[in-house]
Scaffold this motif. Structure first.
Motif, PDB file in Angstrom:
ATOM      1  N   GLU A 267      13.243 -23.737 -40.797  1.00 16.25           N
ATOM      2  CA  GLU A 267      14.083 -24.442 -41.770  1.00 16.25           C
ATOM      3  C   GLU A 267      15.567 -24.255 -41.456  1.00 16.25           C
ATOM      4  N   LYS A 268      15.952 -23.046 -41.075  1.00 16.16           N
ATOM      5  CA  LYS A 268      17.348 -22.758 -40.723  1.00 16.16           C
ATOM      6  C   LYS A 268      17.750 -23.572 -39.493  1.00 16.16           C
ATOM      7  N   ASN A 269      16.872 -23.630 -38.487  1.00 11.63           N
ATOM      8  CA  ASN A 269      17.156 -24.403 -37.276  1.00 11.63           C
ATOM      9  C   ASN A 269      17.295 -25.895 -37.582  1.00 11.63           C
ATOM     10  N   LYS A 270      16.467 -26.410 -38.493  1.00 15.63           N
ATOM     11  CA  LYS A 270      16.563 -27.816 -38.881  1.00 15.63           C
ATOM     12  C   LYS A 270      17.909 -28.107 -39.530  1.00 15.63           C
ATOM     13  N   LYS A 271      18.336 -27.204 -40.402  1.00 11.69           N
ATOM     14  CA  LYS A 271      19.623 -27.388 -41.084  1.00 11.69           C
ATOM     15  C   LYS A 271      20.775 -27.323 -40.089  1.00 11.69           C
ATOM     16  N   GLU A 272      20.710 -26.387 -39.154  1.00 13.47           N
ATOM     17  CA  GLU A 272      21.760 -26.271 -38.140  1.00 13.47           C
ATOM     18  C   GLU A 272      21.804 -27.508 -37.249  1.00 13.47           C
ATOM     19  N   LEU A 273      20.635 -27.997 -36.860  1.00 14.20           N
ATOM     20  CA  LEU A 273      20.559 -29.208 -36.037  1.00 14.20           C
ATOM     21  C   LEU A 273      21.092 -30.414 -36.809  1.00 14.20           C
ATOM     22  N   SER A 274      20.772 -30.465 -38.081  1.00 11.19           N
ATOM     23  CA  SER A 274      21.252 -31.549 -38.920  1.00 11.19           C
ATOM     24  C   SER A 274      22.780 -31.528 -39.010  1.00 11.19           C
ATOM     25  N   LEU A 275      23.347 -30.353 -39.205  1.00  9.76           N
ATOM     26  CA  LEU A 275      24.803 -30.212 -39.257  1.00  9.76           C
ATOM     27  C   LEU A 275      25.439 -30.593 -37.918  1.00  9.76           C
ATOM     28  N   LYS A 276      24.831 -30.144 -36.843  1.00 11.70           N
ATOM     29  CA  LYS A 276      25.339 -30.451 -35.500  1.00 11.70           C
ATOM     30  C   LYS A 276      25.364 -31.970 -35.280  1.00 11.70           C
ATOM     31  N   SER A 277      24.303 -32.638 -35.700  1.00  6.54           N
ATOM     32  CA  SER A 277      24.223 -34.095 -35.561  1.00  6.54           C
ATOM     33  C   SER A 277      25.258 -34.792 -36.430  1.00  6.54           C
TER      34      SER A 277
END
Length: 166
Positions: free
Chosen positions: A9-19
């Motif tokens: 979940e943390k990785n998804k949020k970080e990837l979402s922010l990066k995008s």
């Protein structure tokens, strides 16, 4: 097992922010692609016409490639200050303004556009293309300035998203 779910979940949020940060430059990337292929077409046409002025679009292509490389780098290393991209669009803006002069006030029209007939319709088409380039470059420079100062709409959405996930 719970730890793995939290990590995912943390990785998804970080990837979402990066995008989201990367997408601040979406219009810039589309404009860069348009300028790249327009200048590539002009370059190939000048080379095929054996015009010595092929150097002009070649220089613009090099400047665009540097800008595109910076845009690719922005995905992994976010920055608000895309200085090479700003330099690129200033160069494109100045070049398009300078190229307006030969359209009506010089005999160099046939040297710059040897693949076109030197008549008013061709000159009007080139005038329209150059004016579009000027307007687009100006718009992109405004967008880059807003991004640099965190005044763009995407930044506000990103901050709202960060508040929600934290």
């Amino acid at each position: 097992m719970k730890n793995d779910g939290r990590t995912i979940e943390k990785n998804k949020k970080e990837l979402s922010l990066k995008s989201m940060y990367f997408n601040r430059y979406l219009m810039v990337r589309y404009a860069s692609a348009l300028f790249f292929f327009t200048n590539l077409y002009w370059f190939v046409s000048l080379v095929m016409s054996q015009s010595a002025l092929f150097v002009l679009p070649l220089i613009l292509l090099v400047v665009l490639i540097i800008s595109i490389a910076e845009q690719v780098k922005v995905y992994s290393d976010h920055t608000n200050d895309a200085k090479y991209t700003r330099y690129c669009y200033k160069t494109l803006l100045v070049t398009n303004v300078i190229l307006l002069l030969p359209v009506y006030f010089s005999s160099s029209f046939t040297q710059l556009y040897p693949f076109l007939i030197n008549e008013s319709r061709s000159k009007l088409m080139i005038f329209f293309i150059l004016m579009t380039g000027i307007l687009l470059s100006t718009q992109i420079l405004r967008r880059l300035n807003k991004i640099k100062h965190n005044e763009d709409k995407h930044y506000k959405r990103i901050k709202q998203y960060e508040e929600v996930i934290n």
